[in-house]
Write a protein that holds these residues in place. Structure first.
Motif, PDB file in Angstrom:
ATOM      1  N   PRO A 112       0.829  -1.204   0.000  1.00  0.00           N
ATOM      2  CA  PRO A 112       0.000   0.000   0.000  1.00  0.00           C
ATOM      3  C   PRO A 112       0.866   1.258   0.000  1.00  0.00           C
ATOM      4  O   PRO A 112       1.919   1.286   0.638  1.00  0.00           O
ATOM      5  N   CYS A 113       0.419   2.242  -0.732  1.00  0.00           N
ATOM      6  CA  CYS A 113       1.136   3.524  -0.813  1.00  0.00           C
ATOM      7  C   CYS A 113       0.202   4.619  -0.316  1.00  0.00           C
ATOM      8  O   CYS A 113      -0.910   4.759  -0.817  1.00  0.00           O
ATOM      9  N   TYR A 114       0.675   5.374   0.671  1.00  0.00           N
ATOM     10  CA  TYR A 114      -0.159   6.394   1.321  1.00  0.00           C
ATOM     11  C   TYR A 114       0.181   7.794   0.833  1.00  0.00           C
ATOM     12  O   TYR A 114      -0.339   8.771   1.343  1.00  0.00           O
ATOM     13  N   CYS A 115       1.069   7.885  -0.133  1.00  0.00           N
ATOM     14  CA  CYS A 115       1.454   9.212  -0.614  1.00  0.00           C
ATOM     15  C   CYS A 115       0.236   9.919  -1.198  1.00  0.00           C
ATOM     16  O   CYS A 115      -0.575   9.308  -1.884  1.00  0.00           O
ATOM     17  N   SER A 116       0.150  11.210  -0.925  1.00  0.00           N
ATOM     18  CA  SER A 116      -0.978  11.966  -1.474  1.00  0.00           C
ATOM     19  C   SER A 116      -0.639  12.404  -2.900  1.00  0.00           C
ATOM     20  O   SER A 116       0.524  12.385  -3.315  1.00  0.00           O
ATOM     21  N   ARG A 135       9.371   9.183 -11.894  1.00  0.00           N
ATOM     22  CA  ARG A 135       8.879   7.862 -11.501  1.00  0.00           C
ATOM     23  C   ARG A 135       8.763   7.825  -9.980  1.00  0.00           C
ATOM     24  O   ARG A 135       9.397   8.621  -9.280  1.00  0.00           O
ATOM     25  N   TYR A 136       7.968   6.882  -9.496  1.00  0.00           N
ATOM     26  CA  TYR A 136       7.733   6.811  -8.065  1.00  0.00           C
ATOM     27  C   TYR A 136       9.036   6.484  -7.330  1.00  0.00           C
ATOM     28  O   TYR A 136       9.717   5.514  -7.675  1.00  0.00           O
ATOM     29  N   GLY A 137       9.360   7.307  -6.313  1.00  0.00           N
ATOM     30  CA  GLY A 137      10.638   7.162  -5.623  1.00  0.00           C
ATOM     31  C   GLY A 137      10.700   6.034  -4.601  1.00  0.00           C
ATOM     32  O   GLY A 137      11.763   5.754  -4.059  1.00  0.00           O
ATOM     33  N   HIS A 139       8.818   5.758  -1.694  1.00  0.00           N
ATOM     34  CA  HIS A 139       8.617   6.204  -0.320  1.00  0.00           C
ATOM     35  C   HIS A 139       7.943   5.151   0.570  1.00  0.00           C
ATOM     36  O   HIS A 139       8.348   4.943   1.713  1.00  0.00           O
ATOM     37  N   CYS A 140       6.927   4.487   0.079  1.00  0.00           N
ATOM     38  CA  CYS A 140       6.159   3.553   0.923  1.00  0.00           C
ATOM     39  C   CYS A 140       6.597   2.094   0.779  1.00  0.00           C
ATOM     40  O   CYS A 140       5.951   1.191   1.293  1.00  0.00           O
ATOM     41  N   ARG A 141       7.679   1.899   0.067  1.00  0.00           N
ATOM     42  CA  ARG A 141       8.159   0.538  -0.190  1.00  0.00           C
ATOM     43  C   ARG A 141       8.432  -0.265   1.068  1.00  0.00           C
ATOM     44  O   ARG A 141       8.190  -1.458   1.121  1.00  0.00           O
TER      45      ARG A 141
END
Ligand code: GLU
Ligand code: ZN
Length: 474
Positions: A112-116, A135-137, A139-141
């Motif tokens: 799940p990724c919680y980034c806004s 590209r997606y960095g 963060h939520c990995r």
């Protein structure tokens, strides 16, 4: 990959999003996939990708099925007829997708990724200004379980991201474009489930192809970049990967993609204008696919002659003149009764009962569309508008010619051969000097179907009136 079009178990599909009337680009995609299946004695599926709810009103679904049927495309499995791999509307498959999200999450291949949206936009802006591809960095990995629980408790609805392996090269072979290689590190973890719970297009699309046993995917070039991600998803789930072939864009005469143009030509629009399905079939089948046979083919011959190796890589241009060529062929291939069925709804009772077949036989070679037939019906049975050239031909003949023309027509009782023969003798005119003024006076034009076939439709009475009018003009 060549086995895909020779095996008897070939299964292809058309997977439209019913968001509007079927435009010719998508109609061609459907046709190629159908020809591939039918030519190989395989199976063809219709699947509706309707997860974009607001844009998929039911009227478009109904129209889509109607338009495909009119076009002559049939399917072995689909939303209206079921099959062993249903349901065939993606909105009815959401529970199935849930099982596959769960599998990926359980194996750590999705998270799940919680980034806004704002966080992500800011990240991309930074990457762009550093000259990097966005590209997606990640963060939520690697979020800790507590952090996740916290975010959930705060009511944040996460997206679900696919965890792309950090390194490696993914080879992707395309049936049209050949093999390409993608560096996994460039892909970035991508969203497979949106925060509202709906599936990302390429996730549902890939999972459905696998579950439905589809082994050949033919689709527009605009989906080329989705393919590596779809292959990663399928491999992660241990599902079979179909053969993908991407069809070069279909461009309008202006060089813009047909699908993107305002008022793109739709299958429905062509049908309403009176284009015949076999004409559109012959035209679209050859738009980006080479057939060695240059003549008019029926759909089973088109299917037999279809080969993935004959798909061109160059963009195709939609050309109305070519379509009209095939329309001419299609009109000539109809028998009179079928031609009448095609024309009748457009003719507004302009053709008197009993004259239908004579009318069709007379005008057939001179019409492309029902509107042309309507014009000829008006010229035969109502009163013709006289164009400038015809007016010239009428005034070019002498008053005596017109009075002899009327007298000889009366004397020959409406028999065309007898009339023109006696008129020739009596007036001393022959060839063009004889026939052109007659055609102009009788039809208002200097070109058109055989006068011999038109005269019985016009009838002696109307013909005399028109000859009389011609006499007044000259
Ligand atoms: N729903 C997609 C579209 O309409 C399907 C793409 C595909 O055929 O895979 O473009
Ligand atoms: Zn995130």
């Amino acid at each position: 990959m060549a086995q895909y079009y020779t095996t008897m178990n070939l299964k292809s599909r058309f997977a439209p999003s019913p968001t509007g009337y079927l435009h010719l680009g998508n109609a061609r995609t459907a046709l190629f996939a159908w020809l591939a299946a039918r030519g190989a004695g395989g199976t063809f599926i219709l699947r509706l990708e309707d997860t974009d709810q607001q844009r998929s009103p039911e009227i478009y679904e109904k129209a889509l099925l109607e338009d495909l049927r009119w076009f002559g495309i049939d399917w072995d499995e689909g939303p209206d007829r079921g099959g062993d791999h249903g349901p065939y509307r993606q909105m009815e498959r959401l529970a199935i997708y849930d099982q596959y999200y769960a599998r990926l999450q359980a194996s750590g291949q999705a998270y799940p990724c919680y980034c806004s949206a704002d966080d992500l936009a800011a990240e991309r802006a930074v990457q762009r200004s550093a000259g990097k591809a966005p590209r997606y960095g990640g963060h939520c990995r690697h979020l800790h379980a507590e952090v996740r629980t916290e975010r959930e408790a705060a009511g944040i609805r996460p997206t679900l991201r696919f965890r792309v392996p950090d390194q490696g090269i993914l080879p992707v072979s395309d049936l049209v474009w050949g093999e390409r290689h993608y560096a996994l590190a460039d892909l970035g973890d991508f969203v497979i489930r949106r925060s509202d719970g709906s599936p990302a297009f390429f996730f549902a699309n890939a999972v459905d192809d696998a579950l439905m046993g589809v082994n050949l995917v033919l689709r527009g070039e605009d989906h080329l970049t989705n393919t590596p991600r779809q292959i990663l998803i399928l491999q992660a789930l241990g599902l079979p990967v179909p053969g993908y072939g991407h069809l070069p864009l279909l461009l309008g005469a202006d060089g813009q993609p047909l699908s993107k143009r305002y008022g793109a030509v739709s299958l429905r629009g062509l049908r309403e204008a009176g284009y015949l399905a076999p004409a559109v079939l012959n035209y679209l089948a050859r738009l980006g696919h080479h057939y060695s046979a240059t003549g008019f083919l029926d759909s089973s011959a088109l299917a037999q002659g279809f080969a993935l190796t004959q798909i061109s890589r160059a963009p195709s241009h939609f050309d109305m003149v070519q379509l009209q060529h095939w329309q001419h062929e299609a009109v000539q291939s109809l028998d009179d009764a079928a031609a009448w069925n095609w024309l009748a709804p457009h003719l507004q009772d302009k053709v008197p009962t009993g004259q239908e077949m004579h009318f069709v036989a007379a005008v057939r070679a001179n019409i492309l569309l029902p509107a042309d037939a309507l014009d000829w019906a008006e010229r035969c049975f109502a009163s013709p508008t006289v164009d400038a050239e015809a007016a010239g031909a009428i005034t070019g003949a002498s008053p005596e010619f017109w009075s002899v023309a009327q007298a000889t027509l009366r004397a020959s009782g409406g028999d065309y051969r007898l009339w023109t023969k006696t008129l020739q003798q009596a007036s001393g005119q022959r060839g063009k000097a004889l026939f052109m003024p007659l055609r102009a006076a009788l039809t208002g034009l200097t070109h058109g179907p055989e006068l011999a076939a038109l005269l019985p439709l016009i009838g002696e009475e109307r013909a005399l009136t028109r000859l009389h009018a011609a006499a007044q003009r000259s």
